[in-house]
Design a protein around this motif. Structure first.
Motif, PDB file in Angstrom:
ATOM      1  N   ARG A 251      17.543 -27.306  18.710  1.00  0.00           N
ATOM      2  CA  ARG A 251      16.839 -27.337  17.269  1.00  0.00           C
ATOM      3  C   ARG A 251      17.957 -26.915  16.299  1.00  0.00           C
ATOM      4  O   ARG A 251      18.090 -27.239  14.932  1.00  0.00           O
ATOM      5  CB  ARG A 251      15.556 -26.486  17.393  1.00  0.00           C
ATOM      6  CG  ARG A 251      14.718 -26.532  16.185  1.00  0.00           C
ATOM      7  CD  ARG A 251      14.134 -27.860  15.945  1.00  0.00           C
ATOM      8  NE  ARG A 251      15.073 -28.922  15.114  1.00  0.00           N
ATOM      9  CZ  ARG A 251      14.835 -30.207  15.189  1.00  0.00           C
ATOM     10  NH1 ARG A 251      13.848 -30.689  15.971  1.00  0.00           N
ATOM     11  NH2 ARG A 251      15.791 -31.125  14.482  1.00  0.00           N
TER      12      ARG A 251
ATOM     13  N   ASP B 213      19.370 -28.939  13.202  1.00  0.00           N
ATOM     14  CA  ASP B 213      19.145 -28.543  12.099  1.00  0.00           C
ATOM     15  C   ASP B 213      20.489 -28.543  11.084  1.00  0.00           C
ATOM     16  O   ASP B 213      20.644 -28.870   9.949  1.00  0.00           O
ATOM     17  CB  ASP B 213      18.222 -27.493  11.744  1.00  0.00           C
ATOM     18  CG  ASP B 213      16.872 -27.914  12.281  1.00  0.00           C
ATOM     19  OD1 ASP B 213      16.381 -28.790  12.294  1.00  0.00           O
ATOM     20  OD2 ASP B 213      15.945 -26.694  12.520  1.00  0.00           O
TER      21      ASP B 213
ATOM     22  N   HIS C  78      16.568 -35.393   9.045  1.00  0.00           N
ATOM     23  CA  HIS C  78      15.818 -34.793  10.243  1.00  0.00           C
ATOM     24  C   HIS C  78      16.108 -35.443  11.487  1.00  0.00           C
ATOM     25  O   HIS C  78      15.889 -36.496  11.483  1.00  0.00           O
ATOM     26  CB  HIS C  78      14.281 -34.431   9.702  1.00  0.00           C
ATOM     27  CG  HIS C  78      13.795 -33.886  11.046  1.00  0.00           C
ATOM     28  ND1 HIS C  78      13.783 -32.511  11.228  1.00  0.00           N
ATOM     29  CD2 HIS C  78      12.909 -34.403  12.020  1.00  0.00           C
ATOM     30  CE1 HIS C  78      12.899 -32.287  12.404  1.00  0.00           C
ATOM     31  NE2 HIS C  78      12.463 -33.422  12.809  1.00  0.00           N
TER      32      HIS C  78
ATOM     33  N   GLN D 267      15.243 -35.711  15.257  1.00  0.00           N
ATOM     34  CA  GLN D 267      14.235 -35.484  15.975  1.00  0.00           C
ATOM     35  C   GLN D 267      14.680 -34.821  17.360  1.00  0.00           C
ATOM     36  O   GLN D 267      15.587 -35.052  17.848  1.00  0.00           O
ATOM     37  CB  GLN D 267      13.222 -36.475  16.174  1.00  0.00           C
ATOM     38  CG  GLN D 267      12.710 -37.044  15.032  1.00  0.00           C
ATOM     39  CD  GLN D 267      11.481 -38.070  14.976  1.00  0.00           C
ATOM     40  OE1 GLN D 267      11.383 -38.550  16.047  1.00  0.00           O
ATOM     41  NE2 GLN D 267      10.821 -38.454  14.196  1.00  0.00           N
TER      42      GLN D 267
ATOM     43  N   THR E  25      12.622 -34.049  21.273  1.00  0.00           N
ATOM     44  CA  THR E  25      11.266 -34.228  21.996  1.00  0.00           C
ATOM     45  C   THR E  25      11.796 -34.014  23.425  1.00  0.00           C
ATOM     46  O   THR E  25      13.005 -33.786  23.919  1.00  0.00           O
ATOM     47  CB  THR E  25      11.011 -35.797  21.911  1.00  0.00           C
ATOM     48  OG1 THR E  25      11.906 -36.631  22.468  1.00  0.00           O
ATOM     49  CG2 THR E  25      10.814 -36.021  20.433  1.00  0.00           C
TER      50      THR E  25
ATOM     51  N   ASP F 273       9.675 -31.910  17.977  1.00  0.00           N
ATOM     52  CA  ASP F 273       8.501 -32.776  17.220  1.00  0.00           C
ATOM     53  C   ASP F 273       7.380 -33.337  17.728  1.00  0.00           C
ATOM     54  O   ASP F 273       6.280 -33.214  17.254  1.00  0.00           O
ATOM     55  CB  ASP F 273       9.284 -34.016  16.641  1.00  0.00           C
ATOM     56  CG  ASP F 273      10.528 -33.518  15.842  1.00  0.00           C
ATOM     57  OD1 ASP F 273      10.408 -33.633  14.499  1.00  0.00           O
ATOM     58  OD2 ASP F 273      11.733 -33.006  16.264  1.00  0.00           O
TER      59      ASP F 273
ATOM     60  N   LYS G  28       0.914 -32.603  19.182  1.00  0.00           N
ATOM     61  CA  LYS G  28       2.379 -32.998  19.612  1.00  0.00           C
ATOM     62  C   LYS G  28       2.389 -33.416  20.993  1.00  0.00           C
ATOM     63  O   LYS G  28       3.425 -33.633  21.603  1.00  0.00           O
ATOM     64  CB  LYS G  28       3.277 -31.757  19.742  1.00  0.00           C
ATOM     65  CG  LYS G  28       3.404 -31.244  18.278  1.00  0.00           C
ATOM     66  CD  LYS G  28       4.708 -29.996  18.386  1.00  0.00           C
ATOM     67  CE  LYS G  28       4.851 -29.524  16.852  1.00  0.00           C
ATOM     68  NZ  LYS G  28       6.152 -28.539  16.770  1.00  0.00           N
TER      69      LYS G  28
END
Length: 436
Positions: A224, A228, A237, A239, A241, A265, A318
């Protein structure tokens, strides 16, 4: 309840009809609809990326997950392993002929991006709403995930290598043809982590440790952070998962649920392989609820799996329910309830792997002497001819599952895998109809 089920079943006959503009573009719905595209599907199953277009599937999905990216013994993302360790030819080197190309234009040798990756690039140009993620690991390629996640330094190096390869797009270019710096840039919109499983045994050679649980959280955090940072540069952005297990024991061994879910996400949850030919009993592999009379207590079901994640702190918004586009089968089945819970002599013969068959084949079996049986409450169906038994999901079962997703306030549906559907993308269209 009986009236609601009747409405659902009647609605399934309308799936193949004309879709609204919102459905045709995949827009106008808050649900995610994720389909796994398999690297190897272009071979025996003759399922190129183009079929996502011609079948209508691409317009019904929000995400395509490419299966899979590999993790090297030294903890890096890579595509250039030896036989069985990678297939760069399928990924980006193979010149795709015109008849298999999304835009009808053949690849030529020496282009920077050919193969499946080049076709995904063309598919995204035609369907701008579609997000494409690279899925890392899977059952066979999770071998070194634990090593890659072991230390702060190894996590940083691993994540950096994955971003460099798949998002910055710096593919190897060993022969001076396809690949090279930036050749894959813009194709992938994020990363799906399919580590099977942190803290628990997976494939026969997969490394696992008790500390995988905290290390998975740290790995997700590092992904993450770096995603970012890249997103701030590119104003996008990216993603993140993950694919998550059904077993409560596996959840508890490998996941700090609240911490992990905050960084994702969304997460796709295993909704299949509850039973299979590793057991002698012919049983459901993907039921919504445990069927009455189940010989196992407790038993697996989608409802039990989702509840297990919710009880451990996962947010409904989610959680994405996994749906199989294949069935599990046994032969020599006697006893039970029209074969269900009967005793078998082994795996049923099948096209590619005994005991495993694509939906597009199973849907033809009623014409070959099989009877379709259903348990509407349990949300499961099976085929039985007095000897051979197949548990599978057909459009009525899939529609029942989309009703459950809506009622429970879940995030959407995921399918494994798109090459199991028929040429009209019947199951994918059913999901889109149910989650419109």
């Amino acid at each position: 309840m009986r009236r609601a089920l009747a409405v659902l079943m009647a609605a399934s006959t309308l799936i193949a009809g004309t879709a609204t503009a919102a459905q045709a573009t995949g827009k106008g719905s808050r649900y995610v609809k994720v389909g796994y595209f398999t690297q190897w599907g272009i071979y025996g199953r003759a399922f190129p990326v183009k079929k996502l277009d011609t079948s209508g599937a691409a317009g019904k999905l929000t995400h395509v997950n490419y299966a899979f990216g590999n993790v090297s013994p030294d903890g890096r993302c890579y595509v250039d392993g030896g036989p069985g360790e990678g297939d760069p030819w399928a990924d980006y080197q193979r010149p795709v002929p015109a008849e298999e190309s999304v835009d009808g234009v053949a690849d030529t040798w020496g282009e920077p991006l050919n193969g499946n990756f080049g076709q995904l690039q063309k598919l995204k140009a035609k369907y701008p709403h579609l997000k494409v993620l690279i899925s890392l690991g899977g059952w066979s390629w999770s071998t070194y995930f634990s090593d890659a996640a072991l230390t702060d330094a190894s996590r940083k190096a691993f994540v950096s290598s994955c971003i460099d390869l798949y998002l910055k797009g710096n593919l190897p270019n060993p022969d001076g043809s396809a690949g090279g710096p930036g050749s894959l840039a813009g194709v992938f919109d994020g990363i799906d982590l399919d580590w099977e499983w942190p803290g628990s045994a997976g494939d026969v050679d997969t490394v696992y440790r008790p500390e995988d649980k905290r290390n998975f959280t740290a790995l997700v955090t590092e992904f993450r952070r770096q995603l970012d940072a890249l997103g701030r540069q590119s104003r996008k952005h990216y993603q993140l998962t993950a694919f998550l297990p059904a077993s409560p024991a596996t959840i508890d061994a490998g996941y700090e649920v609240r911490e992990v879910m905050r960084k994702l996400d969304f997460a796709t949850v295993q909704g299949y392989d509850f039973h299979g030919t590793w057991e002698a009993t012919a049983n459901q592999q993907s039921a919504l609820r445990v069927p009455a009379g189940s010989p196992d207590n407790p038993d697996f079901s989608i409802e039990n799996t989702i509840n297990a994640w919710l009880q451990r702190g996962a947010p409904r918004s989610k959680l994405v329910v996994g749906i199989p586009y294949y069935g599990r089968g046994w032969t020599g089945v006697t006893g039970g309830r029209n074969g269900l819970f009967g005793t078998s002599t082994g795996a049923a013969p099948a096209t590619y792997e005994a005991g495993y068959e694509d939906y597009k084949v199973l849907k033809t079996l009623p014409d070959a002497g099989f009877t379709v049986h259903r348990d509407l409450r349990a949300g499961t169906a099976w085929l039985y001819d007095g000897t051979t038994f197949w548990t599978y999901d057909d459009p009525k079962v899939v529609l029942r599952k989309t009703a459950y997703i809506r009622a429970q306030g879940l995030a959407g549906a995921m399918v494994w895998s798109l090459d199991g559907d028929d040429d009209n993308a019947t199951l994918t269209r059913t999901i889109s109809f149910g989650l419109r």
